[in-house]
Design a protein around this motif. Sequence first.
Motif, PDB file in Angstrom:
ATOM      1  N   HIS A 185       0.777  -1.306   0.007  1.00 48.57           N
ATOM      2  CA  HIS A 185      -0.118   0.040   0.023  1.00 48.57           C
ATOM      3  C   HIS A 185       0.960   1.526   0.158  1.00 48.57           C
ATOM      4  O   HIS A 185       0.337   2.389  -0.198  1.00 48.57           O
ATOM      5  CB  HIS A 185      -0.952   0.127   1.136  1.00 48.57           C
ATOM      6  CG  HIS A 185      -0.147   0.040   2.547  1.00 48.57           C
ATOM      7  ND1 HIS A 185       0.368  -0.720   3.462  1.00 48.57           N
ATOM      8  CD2 HIS A 185      -0.046   1.586   3.115  1.00 48.57           C
ATOM      9  CE1 HIS A 185       0.731  -0.330   4.221  1.00 48.57           C
ATOM     10  NE2 HIS A 185       0.617   1.022   4.448  1.00 48.57           N
ATOM     11  N   LEU A 188       0.982   4.675  -2.126  1.00 48.66           N
ATOM     12  CA  LEU A 188       0.039   6.095  -1.601  1.00 48.66           C
ATOM     13  C   LEU A 188       1.165   7.109  -1.306  1.00 48.66           C
ATOM     14  O   LEU A 188       0.796   8.422  -1.495  1.00 48.66           O
ATOM     15  CB  LEU A 188      -0.762   5.489  -0.283  1.00 48.66           C
ATOM     16  CG  LEU A 188      -1.892   4.762  -0.401  1.00 48.66           C
ATOM     17  CD1 LEU A 188      -2.544   4.322   0.987  1.00 48.66           C
ATOM     18  CD2 LEU A 188      -2.993   5.608  -1.312  1.00 48.66           C
ATOM     19  N   ASP A 215      -7.070  -3.999  -5.360  1.00 42.67           N
ATOM     20  CA  ASP A 215      -7.555  -2.616  -4.872  1.00 42.67           C
ATOM     21  C   ASP A 215      -7.349  -1.680  -5.915  1.00 42.67           C
ATOM     22  O   ASP A 215      -6.380  -1.285  -6.633  1.00 42.67           O
ATOM     23  CB  ASP A 215      -6.680  -2.298  -3.771  1.00 42.67           C
ATOM     24  CG  ASP A 215      -7.086  -0.893  -3.240  1.00 42.67           C
ATOM     25  OD1 ASP A 215      -7.041   0.228  -3.782  1.00 42.67           O
ATOM     26  OD2 ASP A 215      -7.263  -0.905  -1.886  1.00 42.67           O
ATOM     27  N   LEU A 218      -5.095   1.497  -5.462  1.00 39.92           N
ATOM     28  CA  LEU A 218      -3.599   1.197  -5.484  1.00 39.92           C
ATOM     29  C   LEU A 218      -3.254   1.097  -7.151  1.00 39.92           C
ATOM     30  O   LEU A 218      -2.150   1.459  -7.496  1.00 39.92           O
ATOM     31  CB  LEU A 218      -3.284   0.105  -4.697  1.00 39.92           C
ATOM     32  CG  LEU A 218      -3.653   0.168  -3.033  1.00 39.92           C
ATOM     33  CD1 LEU A 218      -2.836  -1.179  -2.565  1.00 39.92           C
ATOM     34  CD2 LEU A 218      -2.925   1.245  -2.546  1.00 39.92           C
TER      35      LEU A 218
END
Length: 239
Positions: A185, A188, A215, A218
């Motif tokens: 993640h 981000l 996701d 992402l």
Amino acid sequence: MNTKLMLPAQPPAALPPGAIEVTPVGKHHERIGDDLAVVLEWVRDYVGQPSPELGRIGPVCPFVLPSLQNGAMRLRFHYGVDCTDKDQTRSLLIDELSSFAATSASPGRSGNSLASVLIVLPDTGPKGWSLIDDLYRELKAAAVGMGLMIGQFHPDCDERAVHNESFRVSKAPVCVIAVRHMALHDVLFLRQKRSDFEAYWTRFSEHYVGDRVRDELLRRLYVKAAEEFIPAERRGDVG
């Protein structure tokens, strides 16, 4: 010189033996109980909890509390360090990054690791907090180059929440530098600078081939950054 403290018969919050280290050996041991309690309370009751000021759902940091609860967190207390000497502070923190990178298990193919370390600097005051803020960009670059993520926290930290720029999200009762392995993640946080994204791409590009990353946010951020920073012949089939 370091010493590993023996924990009580019932270690707090699943901390395993050897999880707490204190420098230097000596009189500071009488303070460790109170200082440890302050840090763990902050982790449990603030960092690991939701806040209406975040501008999103979920805890302030979704990673830290699971790391603590699963016995994957280490805490390193440095006493007698006020962080007013820039070279000394840089050297101390780079050494900590290098040590964590060399001694903790890095993520496997899943891209996930709960290993983390909190570097606690109880004797650092306002001048030291300011110097750490000044060093942060350099420290982040060093961390990212090692496949790590780093965050600074202290009572006057001005770091703002991604989804609410009025919220000073990184305030803490004592100066803490948090370090963990880079995770999926983290696009981000690593999508806006070429060197940051290249470090991320090197570790996680294979995850974006096919439907492995589901996701949509992402994937969208990854594709946008890849198109900006990675030559087409290196990007592979992702979209």
